[in-house]
Design an enzyme around this catalytic site. Structure first.
Site, PDB file in Angstrom:
ATOM      1  N   CYS A  31      78.734 -27.756  14.282  1.00 31.53           N
ATOM      2  CA  CYS A  31      78.634 -26.655  15.240  1.00 31.53           C
ATOM      3  C   CYS A  31      78.514 -25.296  14.534  1.00 31.53           C
ATOM      4  O   CYS A  31      78.548 -24.262  15.175  1.00 31.53           O
ATOM      5  CB  CYS A  31      79.814 -26.666  16.202  1.00 31.53           C
ATOM      6  SG  CYS A  31      81.395 -26.525  15.380  1.00 31.53           S
ATOM      7  N   GLU A  77      85.951 -27.619   8.246  1.00 29.05           N
ATOM      8  CA  GLU A  77      85.437 -26.328   7.792  1.00 29.05           C
ATOM      9  C   GLU A  77      86.215 -25.798   6.594  1.00 29.05           C
ATOM     10  O   GLU A  77      86.077 -24.645   6.221  1.00 29.05           O
ATOM     11  CB  GLU A  77      85.439 -25.307   8.939  1.00 29.05           C
ATOM     12  CG  GLU A  77      86.752 -25.161   9.669  1.00 29.05           C
ATOM     13  CD  GLU A  77      86.683 -24.223  10.877  1.00 29.05           C
ATOM     14  OE1 GLU A  77      85.747 -23.426  10.985  1.00 29.05           O
ATOM     15  OE2 GLU A  77      87.616 -24.285  11.687  1.00 29.05           O
ATOM     16  N   HIS A 137      75.144  -7.559  25.049  1.00 25.85           N
ATOM     17  CA  HIS A 137      74.717  -8.210  26.294  1.00 25.85           C
ATOM     18  C   HIS A 137      73.228  -8.023  26.548  1.00 25.85           C
ATOM     19  O   HIS A 137      72.575  -8.899  27.094  1.00 25.85           O
ATOM     20  CB  HIS A 137      75.517  -7.673  27.476  1.00 25.85           C
ATOM     21  CG  HIS A 137      76.864  -8.296  27.580  1.00 25.85           C
ATOM     22  ND1 HIS A 137      77.035  -9.656  27.477  1.00 25.85           N
ATOM     23  CD2 HIS A 137      78.083  -7.777  27.781  1.00 25.85           C
ATOM     24  CE1 HIS A 137      78.308  -9.935  27.599  1.00 25.85           C
ATOM     25  NE2 HIS A 137      78.979  -8.814  27.781  1.00 25.85           N
ATOM     26  N   ASP A 190      82.326 -21.409   8.221  1.00 23.06           N
ATOM     27  CA  ASP A 190      83.499 -21.240   7.368  1.00 23.06           C
ATOM     28  C   ASP A 190      83.420 -22.113   6.120  1.00 23.06           C
ATOM     29  O   ASP A 190      83.806 -21.684   5.034  1.00 23.06           O
ATOM     30  CB  ASP A 190      84.777 -21.564   8.152  1.00 23.06           C
ATOM     31  CG  ASP A 190      85.261 -20.355   8.929  1.00 23.06           C
ATOM     32  OD1 ASP A 190      85.221 -19.239   8.364  1.00 23.06           O
ATOM     33  OD2 ASP A 190      85.673 -20.505  10.095  1.00 23.06           O
TER      34      ASP A 190
END
Ligand code: PEP
Ligand code: MG
Length: 559
Positions: free
Chosen positions: A494, A423, A182, A447
């Protein structure tokens, strides 16, 4: 002058300033076995610490989603019950808390998913607050900064970030932590350069020493000489000018100089990332990784819980929102569901395979998506598809869900687009047939690269081999774009490759319609696209696709 290389470039940019090392107070537990008549007192002390922690976190949670997650952790009964059980078994509250924290963290750290591993730091942060109350120590007040500094710390916790006056922070250097922590995420959103993984740096740096942090190259200089300082001041100025230009372009479309339009979308893992996507001028979300919702929960999330999140996401975004159905298994585990051990988890029972077998789990998600789609432009994307049958089966279940919602008389969207992640090599080879049935393709190069090259994407020994610039991967990508366009559907990407500045000209040349990436990369890619001509990139793509080695590809792309 001393020069150090960081293990992780967590946030780009250049910083010059005086070093400011931060040291946290000692919060190690005092360990003591307790007698039965002390149990209640220890439990009371612990409950008081929990109560005060929640009180501190509540106002913070309203301002910042990270603290919202911390409040959820502080309110989660599994943590508090675990501690109370240990007190009951004869440990004092501090000991019980430390032990429970370590158990929870090592469970999270043993998971293969980097995102979940990083959540261990959040658990530690919440427990540290509780421990400070238990020990009655005031946490060391953070420095009242009066001049520009580069902060140095062993590790920075998200709660520390709230205590620091960032007007004076030019950069951050830590000994531990990763790019998906974070702290790294928050720093990136504030555009503060960060280097992580500089082990032992706190023993080498002195307060007030001049430092240069190069977040682009992953280098740190202590006591730099005049020449290096001058060089970096110039680099910093050039970067500032570029950043300003990028900001000014935030609302401009990504159009090439000869008028070819590429849609720039964001990849998100939850609601907080949607806010970032909006801020960075994303035209939509190309990948909402819904599995995070499942991984952050303590059980399978209900239809209503999911509906509320997807609906909120659509309302916040007000633009196309592609939600990927549960992609679990492989490297992604669930804390509450025991997967059988598999020899080859990446080739195993994961993603759509899991969903088509676990029909109730899948249908719960599909119903939530159909209902939320009544409130925004939601598209459904199935992961890891290898055949036309899988896509048909998934859509058949979607039809069943529509029927069931109709019977329940619930509001939902009847006509919803469904597409697939391409993928797997099978999906590439079947792209023409799949394209006739699906509404859109999104190429998942993360992938796809591992499956085409038979190289595990997480294996450190294979980092050289695992390369999306391999001609075989590029030819697969080109084949998918051609097949999609032949059938008249949109083809996006993506995987990380879509935001790689080295790949963008090639992707434009191949005719990709949409690039989806982490929000902070959008501005640079938009700038890049606005400076190139699609027609020229087509010729470049032809030459790249004729190349036979990675080296040739990279030479042509000047990488
Ligand atoms: C991909 O495989 O390229 C992808 C985007 O999905 P993930 O990284 O979540 O597997
Ligand atoms: Mg994938």
């Amino acid at each position: 002058m001393q020069e150090f290389r960081a293990a992780q470039k967590a946030s780009k940019g250049i910083a010059l300033g005086k070093a400011y090392p931060i040291r946290h107070p000692d919060l190690t537990a005092e360990k003591r076995e307790i007698r039965e008549n002390e149990t209640e007192r220890e439990k009371r002390a612990f409950r008081q610490a929990v109560k005060r922690t929640r009180e501190v976190l509540r106002p913070l949670a309203r301002e910042n989603a990270v603290f919202g997650a911390h409040l959820d952790m502080a309110e989660d009964e599994t943590l508090t019950e675990g501690v109370e059980r240990k007190i009951h078994d004869g440990k004092n509250a501090q000991w019980a808390l430390e032990e429970q924290m370590e158990e929870t963290c090592s469970m999270l750290e043993s998971l293969e998913d980097a995102y979940l591993q990083e959540r261990a730091a959040d658990v530690r942060d919440v427990c540290r607050r509780m421990m400070a109350f238990l020990k009655g120590v005031e946490e060391e007040p953070f420095p009242q900064l009066k001049e520009e500094v580069v902060l140095f710390a062993k590790e920075l916790h998200p709660s520390d970030m709230a205590k620091i006056d960032f007007r004076y922070v030019r950069g951050i250097v830590t000994e531990t932590g990763g790019t998906t922590s974070h702290v790294a995420i928050l720093a990136r959103s504030m555009e503060i350069p960060v280097l992580m993984g500089l082990e032992g740096i706190l023993t080498k740096v002195g307060k007030g020493q001049m430092t240069i942090l190069d977040g682009n190259e992953g280098v740190l200089f202590l006591l730099p000489d005049e020449k290096t300082q001058q060089e970096y001041l110039e680099k910093q100025e050039a970067e500032g000018i570029l950043r300003q230009k990028l900001k000014e372009m935030n609302r401009l479309p990504a159009v090439t100089t000869d008028g070819c339009r590429i849609h720039l979308y964001a990849n998100v893992g939850g609601l907080k990332d949607i806010e970032q996507a909006v801020k960075h001028g994303a035209e939509g979300v190309g990948l909402f990784r819904s599995e995070f919702l499942y991984m952050e929960s303590s059980r399978f999330p209900t239809e209503q819980e999911q509906f509320e999140i997807y609906k909120k996401a659509a309302e916040l975004l007000k633009k196309p929102l592609t939600i990927r159905t549960l992609d679990i298994g492989g490297d992604k585990a669930l804390p509450y569901y025991k997967f059988e051990k598999e020899e080859n988890p990446f080739l195993g029972w994961r993603a759509i395979r899991f969903c088509l077998d676990m029909r109730d789990v899948f249908k719960t998600q599909l119903k939530a998506l159909l209902r939320a789609a009544a409130y925004g432009d939601i598209r459904i994307m199935y992961p890891m598809i290898v055949s036309v049958e899988e896509f048909r089966k998934a859509n058949q279940l979607l039809e069943e869900c529509k029927q069931e919602l109709k019977e329940r008389g619930v509001l939902f969207r009847e006509s919803i687009q469904t597409g697939i992640m391409v993928e797997t090599p099978a999906a590439v080879l079947m792209a023409e047939e799949l394209a006739k049935e699906v509404d859109f393709f999104s190429i998942g190069t993360n992938d796809l690269t591992q499956y085409i090259l038979a190289a595990d994407r997480g294996n450190q020994k294979l980092t050289k081999l695992y390369d999306p610039f391999h001609p075989a991967v590029l030819r697969a990508v080109a084949q998918v774009i051609r097949a999609g366009h032949k059938a008249g559907i949109e083809v996006g990407m993506c995987g990380e490759f879509a935001g790689d500045e080295g790949a963008v000209p090639l992707l434009v040349g191949m005719g990709l319609d949409e690039c989806s990436m982490v929000s902070s990369e959008i501005a640079a890619v938009r700038y890049q696209i606005r400076g190139i001509a699609a027609e020229q990139m087509k010729h470049l793509a032809d030459r790249v696709l004729a190349a036979v080695t990675v080296k040739e590809v990279k030479q042509l792309l000047k990488r």
